[in-house]
Design a protein around this motif. Structure first.
Motif, PDB file in Angstrom:
ATOM      1  N   ARG A   4      -8.249  28.039  31.414  1.00  0.00           N
ATOM      2  CA  ARG A   4      -7.305  28.398  32.475  1.00  0.00           C
ATOM      3  C   ARG A   4      -5.861  28.197  32.043  1.00  0.00           C
ATOM      4  O   ARG A   4      -5.014  29.094  32.215  1.00  0.00           O
ATOM      5  CB  ARG A   4      -7.589  27.561  33.727  1.00  0.00           C
ATOM      6  CG  ARG A   4      -6.621  27.818  34.880  1.00  0.00           C
ATOM      7  CD  ARG A   4      -6.953  26.975  36.081  1.00  0.00           C
ATOM      8  NE  ARG A   4      -6.679  25.563  35.879  1.00  0.00           N
ATOM      9  CZ  ARG A   4      -5.478  24.991  36.047  1.00  0.00           C
ATOM     10  NH1 ARG A   4      -4.438  25.737  36.424  1.00  0.00           N
ATOM     11  NH2 ARG A   4      -5.311  23.699  35.864  1.00  0.00           N
ATOM     12  N   ILE A   5      -5.571  27.052  31.482  1.00  0.00           N
ATOM     13  CA  ILE A   5      -4.173  26.705  31.188  1.00  0.00           C
ATOM     14  C   ILE A   5      -3.675  27.378  29.918  1.00  0.00           C
ATOM     15  O   ILE A   5      -2.550  27.891  29.872  1.00  0.00           O
ATOM     16  CB  ILE A   5      -4.025  25.177  31.103  1.00  0.00           C
ATOM     17  CG1 ILE A   5      -4.301  24.569  32.481  1.00  0.00           C
ATOM     18  CG2 ILE A   5      -2.631  24.787  30.617  1.00  0.00           C
ATOM     19  CD1 ILE A   5      -4.431  23.080  32.482  1.00  0.00           C
ATOM     20  N   PHE A   6      -4.499  27.421  28.870  1.00  0.00           N
ATOM     21  CA  PHE A   6      -4.029  28.019  27.623  1.00  0.00           C
ATOM     22  C   PHE A   6      -3.886  29.533  27.742  1.00  0.00           C
ATOM     23  O   PHE A   6      -3.140  30.152  26.979  1.00  0.00           O
ATOM     24  CB  PHE A   6      -4.945  27.644  26.467  1.00  0.00           C
ATOM     25  CG  PHE A   6      -4.923  26.170  26.143  1.00  0.00           C
ATOM     26  CD1 PHE A   6      -3.854  25.378  26.517  1.00  0.00           C
ATOM     27  CD2 PHE A   6      -5.984  25.573  25.476  1.00  0.00           C
ATOM     28  CE1 PHE A   6      -3.824  24.014  26.237  1.00  0.00           C
ATOM     29  CE2 PHE A   6      -5.972  24.218  25.185  1.00  0.00           C
ATOM     30  CZ  PHE A   6      -4.885  23.436  25.569  1.00  0.00           C
ATOM     31  N   ARG A   7      -4.572  30.138  28.723  1.00  0.00           N
ATOM     32  CA  ARG A   7      -4.371  31.558  28.962  1.00  0.00           C
ATOM     33  C   ARG A   7      -3.088  31.847  29.727  1.00  0.00           C
ATOM     34  O   ARG A   7      -2.731  33.006  29.945  1.00  0.00           O
ATOM     35  CB  ARG A   7      -5.583  32.131  29.711  1.00  0.00           C
ATOM     36  CG  ARG A   7      -6.780  32.383  28.807  1.00  0.00           C
ATOM     37  CD  ARG A   7      -7.934  33.003  29.553  1.00  0.00           C
ATOM     38  NE  ARG A   7      -9.008  33.395  28.655  1.00  0.00           N
ATOM     39  CZ  ARG A   7     -10.167  33.911  29.037  1.00  0.00           C
ATOM     40  NH1 ARG A   7     -10.395  34.094  30.345  1.00  0.00           N
ATOM     41  NH2 ARG A   7     -11.094  34.251  28.157  1.00  0.00           N
ATOM     42  N   MET A   8      -2.366  30.783  30.144  1.00  0.00           N
ATOM     43  CA  MET A   8      -1.035  30.964  30.723  1.00  0.00           C
ATOM     44  C   MET A   8      -0.005  31.260  29.637  1.00  0.00           C
ATOM     45  O   MET A   8       1.109  31.705  29.924  1.00  0.00           O
ATOM     46  CB  MET A   8      -0.614  29.702  31.483  1.00  0.00           C
ATOM     47  CG  MET A   8      -1.444  29.399  32.711  1.00  0.00           C
ATOM     48  SD  MET A   8      -0.962  27.815  33.476  1.00  0.00           S
ATOM     49  CE  MET A   8       0.722  28.203  34.018  1.00  0.00           C
ATOM     50  N   ILE A   9      -0.344  31.003  28.377  1.00  0.00           N
ATOM     51  CA  ILE A   9       0.581  31.213  27.268  1.00  0.00           C
ATOM     52  C   ILE A   9       0.721  32.715  27.014  1.00  0.00           C
ATOM     53  O   ILE A   9      -0.287  33.415  26.840  1.00  0.00           O
ATOM     54  CB  ILE A   9       0.061  30.509  26.000  1.00  0.00           C
ATOM     55  CG1 ILE A   9      -0.016  28.999  26.235  1.00  0.00           C
ATOM     56  CG2 ILE A   9       0.941  30.829  24.795  1.00  0.00           C
ATOM     57  CD1 ILE A   9      -0.780  28.252  25.168  1.00  0.00           C
ATOM     58  N   PRO A  10       1.933  33.246  27.003  1.00  0.00           N
ATOM     59  CA  PRO A  10       2.122  34.673  26.737  1.00  0.00           C
ATOM     60  C   PRO A  10       1.482  35.080  25.407  1.00  0.00           C
ATOM     61  O   PRO A  10       1.710  34.439  24.376  1.00  0.00           O
ATOM     62  CB  PRO A  10       3.649  34.820  26.683  1.00  0.00           C
ATOM     63  CG  PRO A  10       4.155  33.702  27.543  1.00  0.00           C
ATOM     64  CD  PRO A  10       3.209  32.561  27.304  1.00  0.00           C
ATOM     65  N   GLY A  11       0.686  36.115  25.457  1.00  0.00           N
ATOM     66  CA  GLY A  11      -0.025  36.569  24.270  1.00  0.00           C
ATOM     67  C   GLY A  11      -1.455  36.061  24.214  1.00  0.00           C
ATOM     68  O   GLY A  11      -2.274  36.571  23.448  1.00  0.00           O
ATOM     69  N   LEU A  12      -1.782  35.057  25.033  1.00  0.00           N
ATOM     70  CA  LEU A  12      -3.137  34.500  25.055  1.00  0.00           C
ATOM     71  C   LEU A  12      -3.807  34.689  26.418  1.00  0.00           C
ATOM     72  O   LEU A  12      -4.769  34.000  26.735  1.00  0.00           O
ATOM     73  CB  LEU A  12      -3.109  33.010  24.695  1.00  0.00           C
ATOM     74  CG  LEU A  12      -2.590  32.635  23.305  1.00  0.00           C
ATOM     75  CD1 LEU A  12      -2.729  31.134  23.071  1.00  0.00           C
ATOM     76  CD2 LEU A  12      -3.317  33.409  22.210  1.00  0.00           C
ATOM     77  N   GLU A  13      -3.299  35.617  27.204  1.00  0.00           N
ATOM     78  CA  GLU A  13      -3.847  35.817  28.557  1.00  0.00           C
ATOM     79  C   GLU A  13      -5.330  36.185  28.543  1.00  0.00           C
ATOM     80  O   GLU A  13      -6.062  35.875  29.471  1.00  0.00           O
ATOM     81  CB  GLU A  13      -3.051  36.918  29.283  1.00  0.00           C
ATOM     82  CG  GLU A  13      -1.618  36.539  29.625  1.00  0.00           C
ATOM     83  CD  GLU A  13      -0.641  36.902  28.511  1.00  0.00           C
ATOM     84  OE1 GLU A  13       0.577  36.904  28.778  1.00  0.00           O
ATOM     85  OE2 GLU A  13      -1.101  37.207  27.387  1.00  0.00           O
TER      86      GLU A  13
END
Length: 448
Positions: free
Chosen positions: A293-302
């Motif tokens: 959930r949280i690491f997919r908040m990183i732009p490019g890792l959605e």
């Protein structure tokens, strides 16, 4: 076959290096590895020298202390460095390897050595007789750990270590992430970089500090190694801690804006094929659902696909200043050695270096020669000096650093030049040491 037998417990980097060094001196080596009969919380395979955390061996330059340590090991015919150089992948100014190819190469070299026999068996007690090297690592099995406590009369210390997630490269959004190394150092395409603006960073930081971790058991007290803090622990230390740590944007320009990002997440190649990338500095103890959930908040890792989530595990080490000599022999028993992270060295190369020292010295006493203490001016000697002379009451695991070596010339103000001078002096000292003590010894080449 030689009658000089060395027993080594643990097939990690330290044990593998110790086996190689002792066998090259003409000894018969029995290398005991309990996997796959008994696995550890961190290992995924039964491969020798498996890399359980990052695939990076860190800086490659002589202006970096670990770069010096690697060069010293190359000059001592290190099997770990031989395998690492053969399986290197792009990593800018660092040395990183294809982790599976690296372990396979170490395993191949050891299996093909006529002096080494690999024994798949768990050792649960310190034997009373023979020459032994305990290189069981930070995840020593409980029965052997209890035997070590009984032998040393000291309680083992512990801290917690964590590993970062691996991301499938095909799931990285290339319209946002860009390929570059800091300051264009090394290969331009060594890293994928995910840029964040201020709003994105603050939202990510807030989610990270509020995220749910795997809970520690009631009897456990988590004491993290400062050099490998979980990313959520760094975030809790302040809003800008990550921006000045693993998410620092210095030396990078976002090609979409032509400007330096507010913060950046770097991903480093983890295998030779370039299909897996490691989130640099993102070791974590978060629950797997929270990581996604949280690491997919990183732009490019959605839409990131995580091939491995981050994990946390307990590491154990002994009070080496009370237990070991600089030769890595125990003070109580000259034919018993310790090597690897269980001694309090931290890092892949440091672990292998301690195995190198233990392997050489175990072989020397097997052949009736005196064990050797490496020169204090060398990185290897300074590392052994630190773990055997530090204050035992405050002793903590440590990576190699220039702070452990004698200082460089005081009249040189430029820090990089001073570090290079320290490295050059260390290598000269090592060459003299090799010529005086090891030049006629099998397996040690001196200057390449």
């Amino acid at each position: 076959m030689s009658e000089h037998v060395i027993h080594i417990v643990g097939g990690g980097l330290a044990g593998s290096e110790a086996a190689w060094q002792a066998a090259n001196l003409g000894c018969k080596v029995l290398l005991f590895e309990m996997r796959p009969l008994r696995m550890t919380p961190a290992h995924h395979t039964d491969a020798l020298a498996e890399l359980v955390c990052s695939n990076s061996f860190r800086g490659a330059s002589l202006e970096n202390a670990v770069g010096l340590l690697k060069e010293e090991m190359r000059r001592l015919n290190s099997v770990i460095m031989r395998a690492a150089d053969r399986t290197a992948v792009p990593a800018g100014g660092a040395l990183a390897v294809d982790r599976e190819a690296f372990s396979a190469e170490v395993g191949r070299l050891l299996a093909n050595h006529p002096g080494i026999e690999i024994v798949r068996k768990e050792v649960t007690e310190i034997p009373d007789e023979g020459i032994w090297i305990l290189a069981t690592g930070p995840l020593t099995s409980e029965p052997l750990a209890q035997s070590i406590i009984r032998f040393t009369g000291e309680e083992c210390l512990s801290y917690y270590d964590a590993a970062a997630p691996l991301v499938n490269v095909e799931s990285i959004d290339r319209s946002i992430a860009f390929r570059a190394s800091r300051y264009n150092k090394g290969q331009d395409d060594a890293y994928w970089n995910c840029p964040l603006d201020k709003r994105q960073y603050e939202e990510f930081w807030q989610a990270l500090v509020e995220a749910e971790q795997h809970a520690a058991k009631e009897f456990e007290k988590r004491e993290y190694f400062e050099g490998c803090l979980p990313v959520e622990e760094m975030a809790r230390r302040g809003k800008d801690t990550l921006r000045f740590g693993p998410m620092k944007p210095v030396g990078l320009i976002d090609p979409r804006t032509g400007k330096k990002p507010y913060a950046v997440v770097q991903l480093r190649q983890d295998n030779r094929e370039g299909t897996l990338f490691n989130m640099v500095g993102f070791q974590t103890s978060l629950k797997w659902g929270e990581q996604q959930r949280i690491f997919r908040m990183i732009p490019g890792l959605e839409e990131a696909e995580f091939e491995r989530y981050g994990v946390i595990h307990r590491n154990t080490f002994i009070k080496s200043p009370r237990i070991l000599l600089p030769t890595l022999q125990t003070r109580k028993r000259s034919d018993l050695f310790f090597a690897g992270q269980i001694t309090g060295v931290e890092g892949y190369i440091e672990s292998a270096a301690s195995g190198l020292v233990a392997g050489l010295n175990a072989a020397r006493i097997a052949m009736g020669a005196a064990p050797l203490e490496f020169p204090r001016e060398t990185a290897i000697g300074s590392l052994c000096h630190y773990i055997t002379t530090a204050n035992p009451e405050t002793f903590q695991p440590k990576n190699i650093s220039f702070g452990l070596l004698p200082p460089g010339p005081a009249d040189i103000r430029d820090k990089r030049e001073r570090k290079r001078r320290v490295s050059e002096s260390a290598l000269r000292s090592l060459e003299r040491f090799i010529m005086e003590n090891l030049q006629k010894t099998a397996g040690v080449s001196g200057t390449r």
